[in-house]
Write a protein that holds these residues in place. Structure first.
Motif, PDB file in Angstrom:
ATOM      1  N   GLU A 175     -11.455   7.228  -6.765  1.00  0.00           N
ATOM      2  CA  GLU A 175     -12.348   7.561  -5.657  1.00  0.00           C
ATOM      3  C   GLU A 175     -11.656   8.489  -4.653  1.00  0.00           C
ATOM      4  O   GLU A 175     -10.546   8.207  -4.191  1.00  0.00           O
ATOM      5  N   GLU A 176     -12.333   9.581  -4.318  1.00  0.00           N
ATOM      6  CA  GLU A 176     -11.740  10.569  -3.418  1.00  0.00           C
ATOM      7  C   GLU A 176     -11.562  10.037  -2.003  1.00  0.00           C
ATOM      8  O   GLU A 176     -10.682  10.488  -1.268  1.00  0.00           O
ATOM      9  N   ASN A 177     -12.382   9.088  -1.594  1.00  0.00           N
ATOM     10  CA  ASN A 177     -12.310   8.568  -0.229  1.00  0.00           C
ATOM     11  C   ASN A 177     -11.337   7.400  -0.103  1.00  0.00           C
ATOM     12  O   ASN A 177     -11.254   6.774   0.948  1.00  0.00           O
ATOM     13  N   LYS A 178     -10.610   7.093  -1.171  1.00  0.00           N
ATOM     14  CA  LYS A 178      -9.626   6.011  -1.123  1.00  0.00           C
ATOM     15  C   LYS A 178      -8.238   6.556  -1.393  1.00  0.00           C
ATOM     16  O   LYS A 178      -8.062   7.490  -2.179  1.00  0.00           O
ATOM     17  N   SER A 179      -7.263   5.947  -0.748  1.00  0.00           N
ATOM     18  CA  SER A 179      -5.882   6.323  -0.994  1.00  0.00           C
ATOM     19  C   SER A 179      -5.402   5.669  -2.288  1.00  0.00           C
ATOM     20  O   SER A 179      -6.116   4.895  -2.919  1.00  0.00           O
ATOM     21  N   GLY A 180      -4.196   5.992  -2.667  1.00  0.00           N
ATOM     22  CA  GLY A 180      -3.641   5.441  -3.899  1.00  0.00           C
ATOM     23  C   GLY A 180      -3.286   6.529  -4.889  1.00  0.00           C
ATOM     24  O   GLY A 180      -3.864   7.619  -4.894  1.00  0.00           O
ATOM     25  N   PHE A 181      -2.333   6.237  -5.735  1.00  0.00           N
ATOM     26  CA  PHE A 181      -1.913   7.171  -6.767  1.00  0.00           C
ATOM     27  C   PHE A 181      -2.966   7.283  -7.872  1.00  0.00           C
ATOM     28  O   PHE A 181      -3.572   6.278  -8.264  1.00  0.00           O
ATOM     29  N   SER A 214       0.798  -1.232   0.000  1.00  0.00           N
ATOM     30  CA  SER A 214       0.000   0.000   0.000  1.00  0.00           C
ATOM     31  C   SER A 214       0.830   1.282   0.000  1.00  0.00           C
ATOM     32  O   SER A 214       0.495   2.243   0.683  1.00  0.00           O
ATOM     33  N   VAL A 215       1.893   1.324  -0.796  1.00  0.00           N
ATOM     34  CA  VAL A 215       2.666   2.566  -0.921  1.00  0.00           C
ATOM     35  C   VAL A 215       1.884   3.512  -1.820  1.00  0.00           C
ATOM     36  O   VAL A 215       1.718   3.257  -3.012  1.00  0.00           O
TER      37      VAL A 215
END
Length: 244
Positions: free
Chosen positions: A134-140, A102-103
């Protein structure tokens, strides 16, 4: 859930994995079943490993991993960290995990590199791609991933091994494919950019409700929790990822 049910579930999932591999024209055994073990006791994890043949487990929360760590039969398993990882928590797990899925930022990558260097380790990681935007999720985002990839790949104590994604929740299993196909395309593109300290060969995508679609779209690792261990029984924190 009784332990005999865990064994039955593992066997059922393995059969479905084999069927999905055949349907996709892939080699049998090409896809790794990673058991997502959030809220699962160390006793049940050890059982799934020692009796069910699970080789890899994934934990979501730093504190939960630390609370189980000493009770795990660690010589029989590889430990992955698959949840949101804050930079100030990296130091607690850097010596305990084989792969971080999850980097999601250059800042986090730098911190992992720093902490790994302090203990003389090269840490294997996956870069998290927000395939649904999705704005509520992390990630590049795709743009940010390509912008920061060269610097991340240059970090000496961090080895980029591939891509991870958590697709948006879909009503129909086949709907996941548009997110998984896009992730696969990015994975293939990035695999052509290997450097001396990167080895892009892992595509982690698909959970209990979507792993067959993920396999059809090229996943090499699927993260399955509730389909093995049963439903979890407490609400998710807003800043925790939904896994399994």
């Amino acid at each position: 859930m009784e332990q005999k049910e865990i064994l039955q579930n593992i066997e059922t999932i393995r059969q479905r994995i084999r069927s999905a591999e055949r349907a996709a024209g892939r080699r049998e055994g090409e896809v790794l079943l990673l058991a997502a073990t959030k809220t699962v006791s160390a006793e049940d994890i050890n059982f799934a490993v020692c009796k069910g043949g699970i080789t890899d487990i994934g934990e979501n929360r730093v504190q939960e991993l630390l609370s189980k760590y000493d009770a795990l039969e660690r010589d029989k398993m590889r430990i992955h960290f698959i949840g949101t990882l804050q930079t100030n928590k990296v130091k607690y797990i850097i010596d305990k995990v084989d792969l971080i899925h999850s980097v999601d930022s250059l800042k986090l990558a730098r911190e992992i590199d720093k902490r790994a260097r302090a203990i003389g380790k090269v840490q294997d990681v996956l870069l998290e791609y927000n395939s649904g935007g999705e704005e509520n999720k992390s990630g590049f985002s795709e743009q940010k991933l390509y912008e920061e990839l060269p610097e991340i790949m240059a970090l000496p104590n961090l080895r980029v091994c591939g891509i991870m994604t958590i697709a948006p929740k879909c009503k129909e299993n086949t709907e996941y494919c548009k997110f998984f196909t896009k992730t696969y395309q990015i994975f293939i593109d990035i695999s052509q950019k290997n450097t001396h300290n990167s080895n892009v060969s892992v595509l982690s995508m698909g959970m209990s409700d979507s792993y067959e679609s993920a396999i059809s779209c090229g996943a090499t690792v699927i993260r399955v929790g509730s389909a093995i261990f049963g439903a979890r029984h407490y609400p998710e924190s807003k800043n925790e990822k939904q896994e399994g």
